[in-house]
Design an enzyme around this catalytic site. Structure first.
Site, PDB file in Angstrom:
ATOM      1  CG  HIS A  84      -0.626   0.329   2.498  1.00 26.79           C
ATOM      2  ND1 HIS A  84      -0.340  -0.635   3.446  1.00 26.79           N
ATOM      3  CD2 HIS A  84      -0.445   1.510   3.120  1.00 26.79           C
ATOM      4  CE1 HIS A  84      -0.005  -0.046   4.581  1.00 26.79           C
ATOM      5  NE2 HIS A  84      -0.058   1.257   4.411  1.00 26.79           N
ATOM      6  CG  ASP A 226       0.314  -4.064   2.803  1.00 25.97           C
ATOM      7  OD1 ASP A 226       0.893  -3.577   1.815  1.00 25.97           O
ATOM      8  OD2 ASP A 226      -0.517  -3.422   3.475  1.00 25.97           O
ATOM      9  CB  SER A 654       2.675   1.736   6.544  1.00 29.07           C
ATOM     10  OG  SER A 654       1.447   1.322   7.028  1.00 29.07           O
TER      11      SER A 654
HETATM   12  N1  ARG Z   1      -4.978   0.741   7.798  1.00 32.15           N
HETATM   13  C1  ARG Z   1      -3.687   0.759   7.178  1.00 32.15           C
HETATM   14  C2  ARG Z   1      -2.997   2.082   7.468  1.00 32.15           C
HETATM   15  O1  ARG Z   1      -3.391   3.118   7.664  1.00 32.15           O
HETATM   16  C3  ARG Z   1      -3.639   0.332   5.759  1.00 32.15           C
HETATM   17  C4  ARG Z   1      -4.338   1.212   4.768  1.00 32.15           C
HETATM   18  C5  ARG Z   1      -4.344   0.707   3.356  1.00 32.15           C
HETATM   19  N2  ARG Z   1      -5.334  -0.336   3.116  1.00 32.15           N
HETATM   20  C6  ARG Z   1      -6.657  -0.096   2.850  1.00 32.15           C
HETATM   21  N3  ARG Z   1      -7.468  -1.114   2.674  1.00 32.15           N
HETATM   22  N4  ARG Z   1      -7.161   1.106   2.728  1.00 32.15           N
HETATM   23  O2  ARG Z   1      -3.008   3.102   7.157  1.00 32.15           O
HETATM   24  N1  ASP Z   2      -1.523   1.434   8.165  1.00 36.34           N
HETATM   25  C1  ASP Z   2      -0.765   2.480   8.813  1.00 36.34           C
HETATM   26  C2  ASP Z   2       0.195   3.155   7.828  1.00 36.34           C
HETATM   27  O1  ASP Z   2      -0.065   3.145   6.638  1.00 36.34           O
HETATM   28  C3  ASP Z   2      -0.081   2.001  10.046  1.00 36.34           C
HETATM   29  C4  ASP Z   2      -0.930   2.180  11.257  1.00 36.34           C
HETATM   30  O2  ASP Z   2      -1.754   3.116  11.261  1.00 36.34           O
HETATM   31  O3  ASP Z   2      -0.744   1.440  12.211  1.00 36.34           O
HETATM   32  O4  ASP Z   2       1.141   3.799   8.183  1.00 36.34           O
END
Ligand code: ARG
Ligand code: ASP
Length: 719
Positions: A84, A226, A654
């Protein structure tokens, strides 16, 4: 008996160690946490992790792009990060013929590695505590209202002055930055080296890299691969240089060893990376504000927006693709807000913060330092005074600026009007070409006017229901005066009349451009009115900012004096930090326990060929059925996929390297569980977990799935 007591005692003594809270600054590791880390199992010395003199683990940790972390894993500059985080790069190189998002991408030779305009990788060469220097410079400033103590412009000016222009000229790609920490009570200078020739080397298909998509986002147990792979290129001297065929792979100072030996629950784990933002020093009033205004508005408005969007996405496969990324972005922050409010209420963060405040007030009384109580009263007052404005701003941001896409139509038409006024054909044509470019940027391949129209009706109705008529953008009064309050008729008319309402409308305008059409255009008027309201609100809110920042500075100063600095960590601000803890599962609710390791079995359990989020690629199923896991499988014959750990992470982490007690890479961080996002305010050791892709899954996919074993050969693998 004696043994039992000894056990009890050691358990009791070990208790504080279970608190895995904190995003620690590397130069303070030695004074602050290294002993606790060793007690938890760390085998390294502080200078192996961070040393101001020689290469250390920190030299293998990089900022990837503008908001992620990455790690260097080979002497030829290979970098690992999340799928991502590489998503934009992968998408940019994708087309119907080469759909790398769907199929994955693997460069089989260096020549096939794909350059990415605008993508950078940043190393942190040096970290220095410059608090004394900055404070001495600030003391020269006699303006009592000066905000220089937080001003990036002022502070970065000081940074440049400190190293000198010549240093920057002699070191291409090098930048220096001074950042305030603890709300401007301390300052650190970071010397960064920024590489700008970064090439895409490999990425799994989205069905692996994004497996589970939005349904599984912020969820554990997780089964997503990922990750993506890039390579840093430099000029022949190893210096940063713009893309060139002649650039060569960077020989980094340091790269990480990778362990496929595995781990057990309870094993030590640590993460280095660039957490973006936390609010650990919120007062109780800010906690309530965040819950009752920010998060509540976001949750409510996005729920409506996503519901309308999803309806259209499910109806039409084209719309599904067009809005996939918008939906994912919306859903990501939406679910985060839900988790945030859940944690705030679950453990009464207001009460936690109130207790801290009360302790400081009492301490201030004892030490005759009334300024801390005064700062707290000021903060309480400001939060109360800005309530209305803040609600309006969040409503405007969420419902109109984000929710209504046509609030972002191009509004800069003055030069075109002037050209039309003068009757200057050539200028008119040039301006029309410009407008077309701007229009096409708005009306891009991912814009569906009918979806925008539908969502806009929902957003406008809700905005008008919740925000005082007198406090809405001025143009909205026409909804009552000209449409008897019928939002739906109003929106339809906008699409019918505006030059931006459809491709045909735009072409019709271009063939007969008139000043009147521009001046009367309802979407332009709508957009201008929303922007005017945004500007007014920002201005009104800014009145609070300076006083707020000063009071917060004082409050945090008080906490620093009262508490033991060995246990204090500054809020995240996208600077390099370390967090440590253990590989460990958790109990999300009564009687349920989630383990710390998922396997390919779970991927197969989740498989659903009728739902794009859970499609499993054929090749992965073949490998699974053949149990063809190479050296990467577990002793029990299963294939590991993801793990979770008690480390304290947030957005920006991330792509961060997750290391074992020897500092060897065991995984790549990519998410948190939704029960843990409240850790941006208050870390909950029993709930918060970092979600990490197991490095053995990454290597298995590179080696067995993609057949790119030439990449594995570059790496230092500890068996
Ligand atoms: N929750 C994760 C992080 O903030 C991954 C985000 C990307 N994935 C998604 N399905 N939107 O940011
Ligand atoms: N998914 C998040 C990121 O993209 C990581 C988190 O919020 O724990 O940085």
């Amino acid at each position: 008996m004696r043994k039992a007591i000894a056990l009890l005692l050691s358990a009791w003594i070990a208790l504080p160690m279970l608190a895995d809270e904190g995003m620690w600054l590397l130069p303070l590791l030695k004074e602050q946490k290294i002993d606790e880390m060793k007690e938890l199992g760390l085998k390294l010395q502080d200078y192996d992790i961070y040393s101001p003199e020689k290469a250390s683990l920190k030299d293998a940790v990089v900022i990837f792009g503008g908001g992620c972390t990455g790690e260097v894993v080979s002497p030829d500059g290979l970098v690992l990060t999340n799928h991502h985080c590489g998503y934009d790069a992968i998408q940019t190189h994708s087309s119907v013929e080469h759909d790398y998002l769907t199929d994955g991408f693997w460069a089989t030779t260096r020549e096939q590695e794909l350059p990415n305009e605008g993508l950078t990788v940043t190393f942190i060469d040096k970290i220095e505590d410059v608090t004394d220097y900055v404070k001495a410079e600030l003391a020269k400033d006699t303006d009592p209202n000066s905000m220089n103590f937080l001003s990036p412009k002022f502070l970065n000016g000081l940074a440049k002055a400190r190293v000198g222009e010549k240093f920057l000229q002699d070191n291409p790609g090098t930048e220096v930055e001074i950042v305030p920490i603890f709300d401007g009570n301390q300052y650190y200078m970071f010397t960064k080296k920024i590489y700008s020739d970064i090439r895409l080397v490999g990425a799994p298909p989205s069905a692996i890299g994004k497996f589970g998509a939005d349904t599984d986002n912020w969820m554990w147990p997780r089964h997503t691969g990922d990750f993506s792979i890039f390579r840093i290129y430099a000029d022949k001297n190893g210096n940063p240089a713009p893309y060139s065929k002649d650039n060569v792979p960077l020989r980094p100072k340091r790269w990480m060893k990778i362990s496929i030996k595995g781990f057990d629950e309870g094993d030590f784990a640590m993460i280095m990376g660039f957490p973006g933002r936390t609010n650990h020093y919120y007062t109780s009033w800010e906690v309530a504000e965040r819950r009752d205004i920010d998060n509540t508005v976001r949750i409510h408005i996005r729920e409506l927006r996503q519901e309308a969007m999803l309806e259209e996405m499910l109806k039409d496969p084209k719309v599904r693709i067009q809005y996939a990324s918008k939906y994912a972005g919306s859903e990501n922050a939406y679910k985060n807000a839900i988790g945030s409010n859940w944690a705030i209420n679950k453990r009464d963060f207001e009460a936690v913060k109130r207790a801290e405040q009360e302790a400081l007030v009492a301490w201030g009384k004892q030490h005759n330092q009334p300024q801390y109580e005064e700062a707290l009263s000021a903060l309480q007052q400001m939060v109360s005074d800005r309530k209305e404005l803040r609600f309006r701003k969040w409503m405007l941001d969420e419902a109109l600026l984000r929710g209504v896409e046509f609030s972002r139509v191009p509004t800069q038409v003055d030069s075109l009007k002037a050209a039309l006024q003068k009757g200057d054909k050539e200028k008119t044509k040039a301006q029309l070409d410009k407008l077309r470019t701007a229009f096409e940027r708005f009306f891009d391949k991912d814009y569906a006017p009918d979806v925008d129209r539908k969502i806009a009706k929902v957003m406008l109705a809700e905005y008008r229901r919740l925000v005082d008529a007198a406090s809405q953008p001025a143009y909205f009064s026409t909804i009552d005066s000209d449409y008897q309050g019928d939002v739906s008729a109003f929106v339809d008319e906008l699409f019918r009349k505006s030059i931006y309402g459809s491709q045909e409308n735009f072409e019709a305008f271009v063939s007969h451009p008139t000043i009147e059409a521009l001046e009367n255009d309802p979407m332009i008027q709508f957009a201008l009115s929303v922007k005017a309201e945004q500007k007014a609100l920002n201005k009104a809110l800014q009145q609070f900012d300076d006083g707020y920042s000063r009071a917060h500075h004082t409050y945090v100063e008080g906490l620093m004096k009262m508490n033991d600095m060995a246990d204090m960590w500054p809020d995240a601000n996208f600077t390099l930090r370390l967090t440590y803890g253990q590989v460990k599962g958790y109990s999300p609710r009564d009687c349920a326990y989630y383990g710390c390791q998922t396997t390919l079995d779970g991927v197969m359990e989740k498989e659903d060929s009728t739902n794009w989020e859970f499609v499993v690629p054929k090749r992965l199923k073949e490998l699974y059925n053949a149990k063809d896991f190479g050296p990467y499988g577990l002793e029990n014959g299963k294939m590991p996929v993801a793990l979770c750990a008690t480390t304290h992470t947030t957005g920006g982490n991330s792509g961060s390297p997750v290391m074992n007690a020897n500092g060897e890479l065991i995984g790549i961080n990519f998410d948190r569980n939704w029960e843990g996002v409240g850790g941006d305010i208050e870390y909950l050791p029993d709930y918060q977990r970092s979600i990490i892709v197991d490095i053995r899954y990454v290597l298995f996919l590179i080696d067995k799935y993609a057949g790119a074993d030439y990449l594995i050969k570059e790496m230092d693998i500890v068996k």
